[in-house]
Design an enzyme around this catalytic site. Sequence first.
Site, PDB file in Angstrom:
ATOM      1  CD  GLU A  29      -1.837  -2.428   1.220  1.00  0.00           C
ATOM      2  OE1 GLU A  29      -0.840  -2.698   1.739  1.00  0.00           O
ATOM      3  OE2 GLU A  29      -2.794  -3.116   0.758  1.00  0.00           O
ATOM      4  CG  HIS A  45     -11.262  -7.432   5.321  1.00  0.00           C
ATOM      5  ND1 HIS A  45     -10.191  -8.192   5.858  1.00  0.00           N
ATOM      6  CD2 HIS A  45     -11.017  -7.960   3.874  1.00  0.00           C
ATOM      7  CE1 HIS A  45      -9.387  -8.547   5.188  1.00  0.00           C
ATOM      8  NE2 HIS A  45      -9.669  -8.555   4.119  1.00  0.00           N
TER       9      HIS A  45
END
Lengths: 442, 327
Positions: B61, B130
């Site tokens: 990321e 998540h």
Amino acid sequence: MEFKLADIGEGIHEGEILRWLVKEGDQVEQDTPLVEVQTDKVAAELPSPVAGVIERIVAREGQVVPVGTVLAVIREAGAHPAAAAASVAAPVAMDAQASAQEKPATQASAAQEERATAAPEASGAARRGGKRRALATPHVRALARKLGVDIDEIDGTGPVGRVTEEDVRRFAEGGRRPAVEPARGHTEHAVEAQPTTASRVATPEASGELVEQVPLRGLRRRIAEHMVLAKRIIPHATHIDEVEMDGIEALRERLRPYAEARGVKLTLLAFFVKAVAIALKEFPYVNASVDEAQEHVLLRRYYHIGIAVDTEHGLIVPVVKHADQKSVFDIAREVSDLARRARENRLSLDEVTGSTFTISNAGALGGLYATPIINYPESAILGIHKMAPRPVVRNNEIVIRNIAHVSLSFDHRIIDGGMAIRFTNRVRELLEEPDRLWAELR
Amino acid sequence: MSRMLNLVQAINEALDLKLADDARVVLLGEDIGKNGGVFRATDGLLEKYGEERVIDTPLAESAIIGTSIGMAVNGLIPVPEIQFLAFIFPALDQLFSHVARMRYRSQGQFPVPMTIRTPYGAGIHGPELHAESVESFFAHTPGLKVVVPSGPYDAKGLLISAIEDPDPVVFLEPTKLYRAFREEVPEGLYRVPIGKAKRVREGEDVSVFAWGSMLRTALKVAEALERERGFTCDVIDLRTLYPLDRDAIVESVQKTGRAVVVHEAHKTAGLGAEIVSLINEEALLYLRAPVKRIAGFDVPVPFFALEDEYMPTEARIRAGIEETITF
């Protein structure tokens, strides 16, 4: 379910939590007494409306709560634990006040002094520096400011005494005071004017002297509030006279066997009640009250005579309703029943409210004269003092007669000395010459 | 022409249109190319625009955001996708230290026109990390705009506005709503302005502020309350969390005198706190009740078995609104 303070008597506005009879976690049945609540002059036990477990006690002992306040949360048999508690907002300010008063200090040790002086602070949300601080939302405060009223002067009718928008509007329309309602609505003003609560008692005693701090609670607090109210609003004046009681006493002696045969303990007080009821009809302003807000006088065409009774709990004033329509025997019977139940603290709210005139009978205890305080919002009160043989002058000779003194305190706003004297004369005349009393009976 | 699209289709369409409209627009992220993205938001775009404009990146990321910075300051308009919001944590340094400050640091010479797209929020029973709603991290960081659509129409219009914005935008897509319902969405480019809230239900008794998937839940409660109790709620979809539409919030509270903020993020220091403060500063004298926050609990978003307990439920929202109205 939420267990709320219901209107346990006609038109009560608030009640003081005297004593919890259960604690959190207790199992209760329907109708198990949960809490003792003091309303104007009556202590009532409130029963549980349901069977279940006391999940939370919200209102603390000593707290004064308006009708509708949640006192406790009861988990009904079979209900989920969290569901009931979730919606109850704790009345924070009053809780703090209550807990500050919970433990009376017995010694003025340093720590306790601190606590004692801290006590008025702890109740700060409601009262700060002697001045009451209203509970209100910003919106209501803004409204009060806009309408030019001091929100701290308003008695809130919302939850935990919160001042509502409606309270502000009503106050703004009706002037500084709400319409006169006997002994309610004004109570906060009364307390405000009376700094003799915990703070005053505690502070000057910081010198290390032994002092006992007794919370002003229950009936005592009610009486205190009521007396301050009466003295603050009513300009009192007292007229004193003596009543020769031989005639009525002789009559009473003659009637005694007859009364006893009918199960009546005939007291002098019963004759006084009757004489007063007759005189009141002729002097409507003595059976009246002043409506300060509306600026008018309410002349009452019914005659409910309050009888101040000294009990171990304090002064209680049961009421003989429609005394004008009752016989002396009826009155004697009713007074003795009311006095007995007053001492047992078993009167209903209805029986201690609604008087239009009050008689305070101190005769049994002794004393010469007094200046009784009017039972607000009435306009006068008659004190009866000890009857005793005294030398008096009759036809230029000193003779001995049974004399009782009477003291009539009156509301000088609507009764002048002349009227007070004429009223007392009339009562005296009816008692001194009982034939006249009988003649007036209907 | 307009069709009924779901939220993920609307996003796909916005990306498609911007790729076609502006040659500088580049998409990058994990599995966004061949795979079409974990939620298929970029489905078909690789085939249409080629590997140079729809780039599959390694699982890194910080590299995705770092690369995007380089692209942005060199004239491209990158639209990086972070697969789930909590996966952005390794890239926070890039984001906070560089993306958010580049224009400030370079005294205006280097704007960073990038839009970071990422699914966020609970409600789809995903594994750990998540389901986070950490929008306040970004709203708290000067230099970032934060946008959250709550339906397909707004999603497309807001995403187009975000891509066209000269500054970095964190674009949070409510995972739960990706395929939850369809809405009429016009074809072609249209824009929903950033920084403007939207009143989705008109009411008088209380202002309800929400965004993302909570907007839908709050709306349901508002409808039920009006039907069952006659309480009317002024429901405001904030749509942009930074900059907040202060006027819309204040104006609504001035009307109703009461407010409830609903968000699924943790309550402490969540955006609800900011909204309460704003109301406090600008509409205090209108308040008839304390402003209430209905929020997620101060725990990590739990595993899916408990996820529904974490999210503000209709019952919790309802109780909060009722308490506020009847205070």
